[in-house]
Design an enzyme around this catalytic site. Sequence first.
Site, PDB file in Angstrom:
ATOM      1  N   GLY A 173       0.814  -1.215   0.000  1.00  0.00           N
ATOM      2  CA  GLY A 173       0.000   0.000   0.000  1.00  0.00           C
ATOM      3  C   GLY A 173       0.843   1.257   0.000  1.00  0.00           C
ATOM      4  O   GLY A 173       0.459   2.272  -0.602  1.00  0.00           O
ATOM      5  N   ASP A 174       1.982   1.226   0.676  1.00  0.00           N
ATOM      6  CA  ASP A 174       2.870   2.389   0.683  1.00  0.00           C
ATOM      7  C   ASP A 174       3.406   2.676  -0.707  1.00  0.00           C
ATOM      8  O   ASP A 174       3.453   3.836  -1.146  1.00  0.00           O
ATOM      9  CB  ASP A 174       4.047   2.146   1.641  1.00  0.00           C
ATOM     10  CG  ASP A 174       3.703   2.464   3.084  1.00  0.00           C
ATOM     11  OD1 ASP A 174       2.744   3.216   3.319  1.00  0.00           O
ATOM     12  OD2 ASP A 174       4.398   1.958   3.980  1.00  0.00           O
ATOM     13  N   THR A 175       3.841   1.644  -1.396  1.00  0.00           N
ATOM     14  CA  THR A 175       4.470   1.874  -2.693  1.00  0.00           C
ATOM     15  C   THR A 175       3.437   2.260  -3.759  1.00  0.00           C
ATOM     16  O   THR A 175       3.753   3.047  -4.654  1.00  0.00           O
ATOM     17  CB  THR A 175       5.271   0.642  -3.139  1.00  0.00           C
ATOM     18  OG1 THR A 175       4.445  -0.521  -3.071  1.00  0.00           O
ATOM     19  CG2 THR A 175       6.472   0.442  -2.240  1.00  0.00           C
ATOM     20  N   GLY A 178       2.965   5.769  -3.185  1.00  0.00           N
ATOM     21  CA  GLY A 178       4.148   6.466  -3.673  1.00  0.00           C
ATOM     22  C   GLY A 178       4.116   6.695  -5.171  1.00  0.00           C
ATOM     23  O   GLY A 178       4.549   7.746  -5.668  1.00  0.00           O
TER      24      GLY A 178
END
Length: 403
Positions: A173-175, A178
């Site tokens: 989810g972070d990437t 990003g």
Amino acid sequence: MTHSSTNAGSLAGVRILDMATVLAAPSGATMCADHGADVVKLELPDGNDALRHMQPIKNGSPLWWKVANRGKRGITLDVRKPQGRELLLAMLAQFDVLVENFRTGSLDRWGLDIATLHRANPRLIVVRLTGFGQTGPYSARAGFARVFEAMSGFTNLTAPVGGAPMHSNYPIGDTVAGIFCAFSIAAEMARLRADPEARGVEVDLSATEALFRILDPLPVEHEQLGLARRGEGNLATYTAPSNMYRSADGVFFSMVASSQAVWLRLCIAMDKPQLAEDPRFDSLPHRVAHVHALDAIVSGWFAEHGFARISEKLEACEIPFSKVYDIADIEADPHFQARETIIRLPDADHGSLPAPCIVPRIIGRDMPVPRTGPALGEHNAEVYGALGISADALAQLRAQGVV
């Protein structure tokens, strides 16, 4: 902002101040650095960014932090202190983009509301990446990858039949957020480059919405068909056959035969041409409707043969498939080697460190290999010196905990 050279990345001349922490927003700034942006990483003087303390760490060296923040210069600054706030505002005239991921309202409480930021630089792009966005009942909540993966509907699709949904061993989810961060920066910079009179904007990027955005069919499937898609293990319920299979010698591999042409070739590869005429399997809608019966046949055939034989048959019939790779498989694969998919980043502590290549590639453009992420405050003298701050003044600010 200056014009980029044809031999440089498309974001050459764009200056980004990355004051975000951990992974989501910083990864977006890193992608921009890969394509030529000058990114300055701003950290608190105590170096408490959580990514500096996450595994992998070797002899105190934060390996993940180094590769995730590649290509950036590094400074320290506590913007919560009055002197730190004034220094930040003085710097903003030199930057095109400010990236932050603090809880909604944090910068406002520190006297850095959007009006103040735009007084310092009217063309500044301020990207705010939070778990849930700047508005709504959850806007003040802390957000972490596994939380917004779960809330977005993404994790619900990863459950085995009848079992608990599963997270991957990586904050995907972070990437994903990003990538949307990098896209936001590139899109807004294209607007600014096209209009010298254009004003800066505030980008409200919700990581939960970024993940939900890539799940296109869920709302329409629910409204029009009354279906709430759920996890089916590795089985796909929107196309067939497609699953994770196991060979007789225990090798796991993924295979997809979605199109009619590929399905017909798979029947030949399995020496089962009669399946193509079976009314349960003669079209994609029929195969999806009878997916469990179909998958029992396909997985049963794979379970009777070793992976070498399966590979030979599938390659001969041009069936898309792959063994499930670990990093050792990726490093050994001749295709990845030929494309230099793993590059080596120069590093002061280790000589060099391996990392994924710059994506995408631009034909005819050789991008310079970025160095690993900076040491804490490594470029303080360089960045603050450009503001006219002397070495003595910088030492005083350091003693006061401002930088």
